[in-house]
Scaffold this motif. Structure first.
Motif, PDB file in Angstrom:
ATOM      1  N   ARG A 131      46.027  28.437  46.597  1.00 34.44           N
ATOM      2  CA  ARG A 131      46.239  28.210  45.774  1.00 34.44           C
ATOM      3  C   ARG A 131      47.465  27.626  44.898  1.00 34.44           C
ATOM      4  N   ALA A 132      47.770  28.648  44.552  1.00 34.98           N
ATOM      5  CA  ALA A 132      48.751  28.552  43.510  1.00 34.98           C
ATOM      6  C   ALA A 132      49.797  27.496  43.363  1.00 34.98           C
ATOM      7  N   ILE A 133      49.845  27.285  44.832  1.00 33.94           N
ATOM      8  CA  ILE A 133      51.063  26.381  45.559  1.00 33.94           C
ATOM      9  C   ILE A 133      50.259  24.982  44.995  1.00 33.94           C
ATOM     10  N   PRO A 153      38.210  27.432  45.525  1.00 31.33           N
ATOM     11  CA  PRO A 153      39.632  27.561  45.102  1.00 31.33           C
ATOM     12  C   PRO A 153      39.104  28.418  44.493  1.00 31.33           C
ATOM     13  N   ASP A 154      38.711  27.943  42.586  1.00 33.57           N
ATOM     14  CA  ASP A 154      38.637  28.580  41.888  1.00 33.57           C
ATOM     15  C   ASP A 154      37.418  29.381  41.476  1.00 33.57           C
ATOM     16  N   GLN A 155      37.800  31.346  42.699  1.00 28.33           N
ATOM     17  CA  GLN A 155      37.050  32.059  42.149  1.00 28.33           C
ATOM     18  C   GLN A 155      36.569  32.405  40.947  1.00 28.33           C
ATOM     19  N   ASP A 156      37.972  32.872  40.230  1.00 30.45           N
ATOM     20  CA  ASP A 156      37.370  33.147  39.326  1.00 30.45           C
ATOM     21  C   ASP A 156      36.860  32.727  38.144  1.00 30.45           C
ATOM     22  N   ARG A 157      35.767  31.336  38.488  1.00 31.29           N
ATOM     23  CA  ARG A 157      34.744  31.145  37.619  1.00 31.29           C
ATOM     24  C   ARG A 157      33.954  31.721  37.784  1.00 31.29           C
ATOM     25  N   PRO A 158      32.301  31.583  36.883  1.00 33.04           N
ATOM     26  CA  PRO A 158      31.126  32.727  36.810  1.00 33.04           C
ATOM     27  C   PRO A 158      30.864  32.156  38.141  1.00 33.04           C
ATOM     28  N   ASN A 159      30.190  32.870  38.757  1.00 32.95           N
ATOM     29  CA  ASN A 159      29.329  32.480  40.409  1.00 32.95           C
ATOM     30  C   ASN A 159      29.931  31.686  41.485  1.00 32.95           C
ATOM     31  N   GLU A 160      31.491  32.262  40.896  1.00 33.02           N
ATOM     32  CA  GLU A 160      32.586  32.047  42.028  1.00 33.02           C
ATOM     33  C   GLU A 160      32.378  30.603  42.053  1.00 33.02           C
ATOM     34  N   GLY A 161      31.831  29.575  40.965  1.00 35.67           N
ATOM     35  CA  GLY A 161      32.430  28.341  40.909  1.00 35.67           C
ATOM     36  C   GLY A 161      31.101  27.787  41.893  1.00 35.67           C
ATOM     37  N   VAL A 162      29.753  28.301  41.732  1.00 39.36           N
ATOM     38  CA  VAL A 162      28.656  27.560  42.831  1.00 39.36           C
ATOM     39  C   VAL A 162      27.890  27.768  41.868  1.00 39.36           C
ATOM     40  N   PHE A 163      26.741  27.010  41.495  1.00 39.97           N
ATOM     41  CA  PHE A 163      25.767  26.906  40.708  1.00 39.97           C
ATOM     42  C   PHE A 163      24.353  27.253  42.178  1.00 39.97           C
ATOM     43  N   SER A 164      24.025  28.307  41.540  1.00 38.60           N
ATOM     44  CA  SER A 164      23.029  29.242  42.332  1.00 38.60           C
ATOM     45  C   SER A 164      21.320  29.580  41.247  1.00 38.60           C
ATOM     46  N   PHE A 165      20.736  29.799  42.056  1.00 38.10           N
ATOM     47  CA  PHE A 165      18.990  29.744  41.684  1.00 38.10           C
ATOM     48  C   PHE A 165      18.442  30.880  42.472  1.00 38.10           C
ATOM     49  N   GLN A 166      17.497  31.444  42.666  1.00 40.65           N
ATOM     50  CA  GLN A 166      16.103  32.578  43.713  1.00 40.65           C
ATOM     51  C   GLN A 166      15.444  31.748  43.343  1.00 40.65           C
ATOM     52  N   ASP A 167      14.948  31.876  44.948  1.00 40.38           N
ATOM     53  CA  ASP A 167      13.406  30.620  45.355  1.00 40.38           C
ATOM     54  C   ASP A 167      12.828  32.267  45.511  1.00 40.38           C
ATOM     55  N   ASP A 168      11.438  31.037  45.240  1.00 39.25           N
ATOM     56  CA  ASP A 168       9.839  32.403  45.419  1.00 39.25           C
ATOM     57  C   ASP A 168       9.667  33.402  46.138  1.00 39.25           C
ATOM     58  N   GLY A 177      54.353  26.732  35.986  1.00 37.71           N
ATOM     59  CA  GLY A 177      53.145  27.446  36.097  1.00 37.71           C
ATOM     60  C   GLY A 177      53.061  28.110  37.174  1.00 37.71           C
ATOM     61  N   VAL A 178      53.363  27.169  38.737  1.00 40.36           N
ATOM     62  CA  VAL A 178      53.084  28.417  39.886  1.00 40.36           C
ATOM     63  C   VAL A 178      53.828  28.791  39.992  1.00 40.36           C
ATOM     64  N   ARG A 179      55.312  29.416  39.895  1.00 37.91           N
ATOM     65  CA  ARG A 179      55.489  30.224  39.259  1.00 37.91           C
ATOM     66  C   ARG A 179      55.459  31.751  38.852  1.00 37.91           C
ATOM     67  N   ASP A 180      54.004  31.433  37.680  1.00 34.57           N
ATOM     68  CA  ASP A 180      53.611  32.304  37.270  1.00 34.57           C
ATOM     69  C   ASP A 180      52.352  32.739  38.055  1.00 34.57           C
ATOM     70  N   LEU A 181      51.344  31.662  38.724  1.00 33.99           N
ATOM     71  CA  LEU A 181      50.568  31.697  39.509  1.00 33.99           C
ATOM     72  C   LEU A 181      51.297  32.839  40.836  1.00 33.99           C
ATOM     73  N   LEU A 182      51.896  32.634  40.729  1.00 30.23           N
ATOM     74  CA  LEU A 182      52.897  33.499  42.281  1.00 30.23           C
ATOM     75  C   LEU A 182      53.100  34.525  41.484  1.00 30.23           C
ATOM     76  N   GLY A 183      52.916  34.587  40.045  1.00 28.45           N
ATOM     77  CA  GLY A 183      53.784  35.939  39.831  1.00 28.45           C
ATOM     78  C   GLY A 183      52.451  37.061  39.271  1.00 28.45           C
ATOM     79  N   GLU A 184      52.600  37.276  38.123  1.00 25.46           N
ATOM     80  CA  GLU A 184      51.552  38.041  37.542  1.00 25.46           C
ATOM     81  C   GLU A 184      50.016  37.397  37.193  1.00 25.46           C
ATOM     82  N   GLY A 185      50.348  35.962  36.676  1.00 23.11           N
ATOM     83  CA  GLY A 185      49.293  35.173  36.814  1.00 23.11           C
ATOM     84  C   GLY A 185      50.199  34.662  35.310  1.00 23.11           C
ATOM     85  N   ARG A 186      48.633  34.086  35.081  1.00 24.73           N
ATOM     86  CA  ARG A 186      49.224  32.997  34.076  1.00 24.73           C
ATOM     87  C   ARG A 186      47.791  32.336  33.318  1.00 24.73           C
TER      88      ARG A 186
END
Length: 537
Positions: free
Chosen positions: A200-202, A63-78, A212-221
């Motif tokens: 996600r806003a609701i 639900p929080d894809q505005d966070r780094p790496n879309e919320g997931v801890f990731s790394f590359q294998d060899d 807060g939800v009204r802001d997220l439904l509109g332009e943002g918060r």
């Protein structure tokens, strides 16, 4: 020239992660065992999946894809493959089922418990590592599977000691939500992203409130709306008319939870009631008659019609099984922020109030949730595979359960401590410890510097030991030991004000034959209600 001293490493835990002590671990262990028994009663079996999955297998559903790496801890294998720490227990289950599809019995009923990880901004009560306990049914298209999950969630909370009336399992349907969004002009594939942003806003109503939800439904918060500072979350970009419509349908209902909780506590199993919000709108239908009425408002083929039809079926099933609306209730405020839900969605909410650190009344709210996700397994197979499940937030629920414990609950006592009087007799002290352990009594020999006997007693106090075992050379030659009851001793010490009296009385200390050690220690433990196990072997 003086040599530079090496810099001292600073001991610190990463933000969003926490250490856990013995009391918390013991409470969690007990809680997990209780949940496991209920899940197995319903026919679910254990499964364990790895902490790490291929990133593409997990998918991008957080639900929080505005966070780094879309919320997931990731790394590359060899081999340059991207791997990620799992962010829930459902996506790994979908991979497991798809990988073993031909070999497992379907419907496949499993439960899993374990840590999940989210690369999100930490905050109060918001961790990057937390534990979940899930149960899922894969391969059952009938909503009877969803109804069963809801009943099991209710039974689990009661098995954990949460009284009826202090919780409610709320049920909604994503198809109803889709129908409402279609009605305000957000239908079609071209609006899929905006619909998800709206949901996600609701879903954040409990955290940010109506404005807060009204802001997220509109332009943002902004994170700090008054100062317009901190992180900025982009909104769904809805106009005023669309926002007002959603507020009437969702938020007008959600603003009055206490009224609903009072009804839930008082309601009988006949479900013959409805609730009105302050703006005069009838709240979401609570019984089969009201659900049937709502069905008639939408034509067949409309998403909301199908959604209400499924909710009516779930309502009929749980009522037939004896679960009234004081336990399981249809509720429009349930949204769930994860993208992969396709049908019924559920939320387990605690309704009792506690006081926060400023003595203000607060509710714990949601401690678990889930829903139907018919497309998640199908990503691997190219066909829809029906699935539904429920996840308990273990840490959050454990915190809630701690508030329900009796204030005079028995303390969590530590092990019996055998103090060391003579360094060269460690083997004999270890023998005494072994006698206690073989009898199922938690015990340990003091392993620090035995030079100062006072420090050994301080150690036993810090370990909350119920008693200590003392044996000097005189006792050893006589074949005896001294047992000091620390619990009774603490009570006696409170009544003694003279040091001479203290030294002479040695309160709550007595001698016994070494052969009687186990029996006498058991007497002390039983006298104070300290649990101990059965003999080993």
């Amino acid at each position: 020239m003086a040599k530079d001293k090496p810099s001292k490493l600073k001991a610190r835990s990463p933000r969003g992660f926490a250490d856990r002590g013995p009391a918390e671990l013991a409470a969690t262990r007990t809680m997990l065992e209780t949940i496991r028994k209920v899940y197995e009663l319903y026919g679910f079996e254990a499964l364990e999946t790895p902490f790490v999955e291929y990133t593409d297998a997990l998918g991008k559903f957080l639900p929080d894809q505005d966070r780094p790496n879309e919320g997931v801890f990731s790394f590359q294998d060899d081999d340059d493959q991207w791997l990620s720490l799992r962010y829930d227990l459902t996506a790994p289950l979908a991979r497991h089922v798809a990988e073993n599809f031909q070999d497992i019995a379907k419907p496949f009923r499993s439960y899993r418990a374990g840590w999940v990880f989210r690369n999100e901004k930490p905050g109060p009560g918001r961790f990057r590592q937390f534990m979940q306990f899930d149960a899922d049914t894969v391969g059952a298209p009938t909503v009877a599977a969803d109804a069963e999950i809801c009943m099991m969630a209710a039974d689990t909370l009661e098995a954990l000691g949460i009284p009826r009336g202090d919780y409610v399992i709320k049920v909604n349907n994503r198809k109803v939500l889709d129908g409402v969004l279609e009605a305000i002009g957000l239908g079609g594939d071209e609006n899929a992203g905006r619909r998800l942003t709206v949901l996600r806003a609701i879903d954040k109503f409990d955290k940010v409130g109506v404005e807060g939800v009204r802001d997220l439904l509109g332009e943002g918060r902004w994170e700090n709306p008054e100062a317009k500072s901190g992180d900025f979350t982009k909104g769904a970009g809805l106009d005023e008319r669309q926002i007002n419509s959603l507020e009437l349908f969702y938020l007008g209902y959600a603003q009055h939870p206490q009224e609903l909780f009072m009804v839930a506590r008082d309601a009988a199993a006949d479900d013959d009631y409805s609730v009105l919000t302050d703006n005069g709108l009838t709240a979401f239908p609570s019984n089969s008659l009201q659900l049937a009425t709502y069905l008639e408002r939408f034509p067949e083929g409309h998403p909301a019609h199908e959604g209400f039809k499924e909710l009516k079926a779930i309502s009929d099933l749980v009522r037939a099984a004896g679960y009234g609306t004081n336990r399981i209730r249809m509720d429009v405020s349930v949204v769930r922020g994860l993208e992969y839900y396709t049908g019924p969605v559920f939320e387990a909410e605690l309704t009792f109030e506690v006081k926060d650190e400023k003595d203000r009344p607060v509710r714990f709210g949601s401690v678990g949730g889930g829903g139907r996700y018919d497309g998640l397994v199908g990503r691997f197979r190219g066909e829809a595979v029906p699935a539904t499940g429920f996840s308990i937030g273990v840490s959050r629920l454990a915190s809630a359960l701690s508030y329900l414990k009796e204030k005079d609950a028995a303390p969590d006592y530590g092990p019996v401590v055998v103090v060391v009087m003579d360094r060269d007799q460690s083997a004999h002290y270890m023998k005494l410890v072994g006698m206690l352990r073989q009898a199922g009594i938690r015990a340990e020999m003091y392993l620090g510097n035995p030079k100062n006997l006072g420090n050994q007693f301080k150690y036993a106090d810090r370990r909350n030991s119920p008693c200590v075992v003392i044996q000097g050379s005189d006792e050893r030659q006589a074949g005896t030991v001294q047992i000091k009851d620390l619990i009774e001793g603490a009570k006696a010490a409170a009544a003694i004000t003279d040091n001479t009296e203290w030294r002479e009385s040695r309160p709550a200390q007595f001698a016994c034959a070494e052969a009687e050690l186990v029996a006498k220690v058991r007497e002390v433990l039983d006298h104070h209600g300290v649990p101990h196990g059965a003999a080993l072997g």
